[in-house]
Design a protein around this motif. Structure first.
Motif, PDB file in Angstrom:
ATOM      1  N   HIS A  77      96.817 -20.947 -75.381  1.00 59.35           N
ATOM      2  CA  HIS A  77      95.599 -21.311 -76.167  1.00 59.35           C
ATOM      3  C   HIS A  77      95.084 -22.836 -75.798  1.00 59.35           C
ATOM      4  N   ASP A  78      95.514 -23.357 -74.676  1.00 61.99           N
ATOM      5  CA  ASP A  78      95.221 -24.756 -74.485  1.00 61.99           C
ATOM      6  C   ASP A  78      93.795 -24.673 -73.794  1.00 61.99           C
ATOM      7  N   SER A  79      92.835 -25.454 -74.278  1.00 61.97           N
ATOM      8  CA  SER A  79      91.592 -25.654 -73.665  1.00 61.97           C
ATOM      9  C   SER A  79      91.333 -26.915 -72.916  1.00 61.97           C
ATOM     10  N   SER A  80      92.301 -27.741 -72.400  1.00 65.42           N
ATOM     11  CA  SER A  80      92.209 -28.853 -71.830  1.00 65.42           C
ATOM     12  C   SER A  80      92.318 -28.718 -70.386  1.00 65.42           C
ATOM     13  N   GLY A  81      92.548 -27.686 -69.855  1.00 63.77           N
ATOM     14  CA  GLY A  81      92.698 -27.566 -68.281  1.00 63.77           C
ATOM     15  C   GLY A  81      94.463 -27.410 -68.188  1.00 63.77           C
ATOM     16  N   HIS A  82      95.162 -27.482 -69.208  1.00 68.74           N
ATOM     17  CA  HIS A  82      96.486 -27.318 -69.025  1.00 68.74           C
ATOM     18  C   HIS A  82      97.047 -26.018 -69.418  1.00 68.74           C
ATOM     19  N   ASP A  83      96.372 -24.780 -69.443  1.00 72.89           N
ATOM     20  CA  ASP A  83      96.545 -23.574 -70.235  1.00 72.89           C
ATOM     21  C   ASP A  83      97.306 -22.890 -69.141  1.00 72.89           C
ATOM     22  N   TRP A  84      97.581 -21.481 -69.495  1.00 71.45           N
ATOM     23  CA  TRP A  84      98.530 -20.815 -68.768  1.00 71.45           C
ATOM     24  C   TRP A  84      98.039 -20.479 -67.285  1.00 71.45           C
ATOM     25  N   TRP A  85      96.812 -20.244 -67.207  1.00 76.73           N
ATOM     26  CA  TRP A  85      96.220 -20.155 -65.778  1.00 76.73           C
ATOM     27  C   TRP A  85      96.430 -21.254 -64.879  1.00 76.73           C
ATOM     28  N   HIS A  86      96.395 -22.544 -65.271  1.00 75.91           N
ATOM     29  CA  HIS A  86      96.960 -23.634 -64.520  1.00 75.91           C
ATOM     30  C   HIS A  86      98.135 -23.604 -64.114  1.00 75.91           C
ATOM     31  N   ILE A  87      99.072 -23.212 -64.789  1.00 77.96           N
ATOM     32  CA  ILE A  87     100.492 -22.919 -64.662  1.00 77.96           C
ATOM     33  C   ILE A  87     100.865 -21.906 -63.657  1.00 77.96           C
ATOM     34  N   VAL A  88     100.060 -20.900 -63.614  1.00 79.85           N
ATOM     35  CA  VAL A  88      99.984 -19.708 -62.778  1.00 79.85           C
ATOM     36  C   VAL A  88      99.528 -20.188 -61.536  1.00 79.85           C
ATOM     37  N   ARG A  89      98.886 -21.068 -61.219  1.00 79.63           N
ATOM     38  CA  ARG A  89      98.319 -21.356 -59.885  1.00 79.63           C
ATOM     39  C   ARG A  89      99.139 -22.343 -59.208  1.00 79.63           C
ATOM     40  N   VAL A  90      99.947 -23.369 -60.355  1.00 80.47           N
ATOM     41  CA  VAL A  90     100.787 -24.275 -59.654  1.00 80.47           C
ATOM     42  C   VAL A  90     102.079 -23.517 -59.281  1.00 80.47           C
ATOM     43  N   ARG A  91     102.440 -22.646 -60.201  1.00 78.23           N
ATOM     44  CA  ARG A  91     103.741 -21.951 -59.835  1.00 78.23           C
ATOM     45  C   ARG A  91     103.479 -21.132 -58.311  1.00 78.23           C
ATOM     46  N   ASN A  92     102.293 -20.347 -58.220  1.00 81.08           N
ATOM     47  CA  ASN A  92     101.862 -19.738 -56.832  1.00 81.08           C
ATOM     48  C   ASN A  92     101.888 -20.580 -55.716  1.00 81.08           C
ATOM     49  N   MET A  93     101.352 -21.883 -55.999  1.00 81.68           N
ATOM     50  CA  MET A  93     101.189 -22.852 -54.960  1.00 81.68           C
ATOM     51  C   MET A  93     102.520 -23.638 -54.682  1.00 81.68           C
ATOM     52  N   ALA A  94     103.317 -23.723 -55.773  1.00 76.80           N
ATOM     53  CA  ALA A  94     104.733 -24.531 -55.158  1.00 76.80           C
ATOM     54  C   ALA A  94     105.663 -23.407 -54.725  1.00 76.80           C
ATOM     55  N   VAL A  95     105.568 -22.182 -55.090  1.00 79.57           N
ATOM     56  CA  VAL A  95     106.356 -21.158 -54.084  1.00 79.57           C
ATOM     57  C   VAL A  95     106.009 -21.223 -52.707  1.00 79.57           C
TER      58      VAL A  95
END
Length: 217
Positions: free
Chosen positions: A21-39
């Motif tokens: 429910h975060d609306s500051s740009g630190h939401d779940w989809w930010h996490i998905v992108r960072v996780r995919n990029m980290a892998v």
């Protein structure tokens, strides 16, 4: 004991519940992108993929901006990892990464491990380029910051505290942080990707000022 994929699945569920429910740009989809990029970066750079993926998933659960204090955020993550019986050595490696990867006004020391470098690069790549631009304005809106005020100059932060307490404009944030990230990337692949995303922001700012001043006619 659980295996690595089971730990990852549990972590995905936990993080999604925390940040969906975060609306500051630190939401779940930010996490998905960072996780995919980290892998991807971990595979390219020869880092431990499991450690990188786990740290990428958890990094914003501990973020100082989303918790009462930095210590409270780190304790929340540490307690949760212990609750799922994650190997203690893995916990320590993950905590080392997420406790030192934030920008903090540019005052953090260099990452100590290759895995830390990978996760930090993945997070910073998501802060620049087209997605990074969108996130700047999402975050600024969530903190009631104006888009631009020509009378307010970007500033240099002497301390992490000054960086955290600063209430600037969305456009100034490009100069105070985002345009600096290209030179702070750790991995070779991260540097390559940052170059094109950096240029996209430079081009965007040029267009922004044209429209702001009405010079685009």
């Amino acid at each position: 004991m659980l295996d690595q994929q089971q730990w990852i699945r549990l972590t995905e569920d936990y993080v999604q519940q925390q940040l969906q429910h975060d609306s500051s740009g630190h939401d779940w989809w930010h996490i998905v992108r960072v996780r995919n990029m980290a892998v991807k970066l971990a595979q390219k750079e020869g880092a431990d993929v499991f450690i990188c993926e786990l740290a990428a998933l958890l990094h914003d659960v501990a973020d100082e901006k989303l918790n009462p204090t930095k210590e409270a955020g780190l304790a929340k993550v540490n307690d949760w990892m212990a609750s799922i019986d994650l190997d203690e050595a893995v916990q320590q490696r993950v905590m080392l990464i997420i406790s030192t990867m934030s920008y903090n006004g540019g005052h953090n020391p260099l990452m100590e491990t290759l895995e830390g470098m990978v996760v930090q690069d993945a997070d910073r790549l998501d802060a620049i380029g087209a997605v990074g631009i969108a996130r700047v304005f999402a975050y600024s809106g969530s903190r009631n910051r104006v888009i631009h005020d020509p009378g307010i100059e970007p500033i240099h932060f002497d301390t992490n505290a000054a960086y955290r307490q600063h209430q600037g404009t969305a456009i100034n944030h490009f100069y105070e942080k985002l345009l600096k990230l290209k030179e702070l990337m750790n991995t070779e692949q991260g540097k390559l990707m940052a170059a094109s995303r950096h240029q996209y922001m430079v081009d965007y700012l040029a267009r922004f000022y044209e429209e702001w001043d009405g010079r685009d006619t």
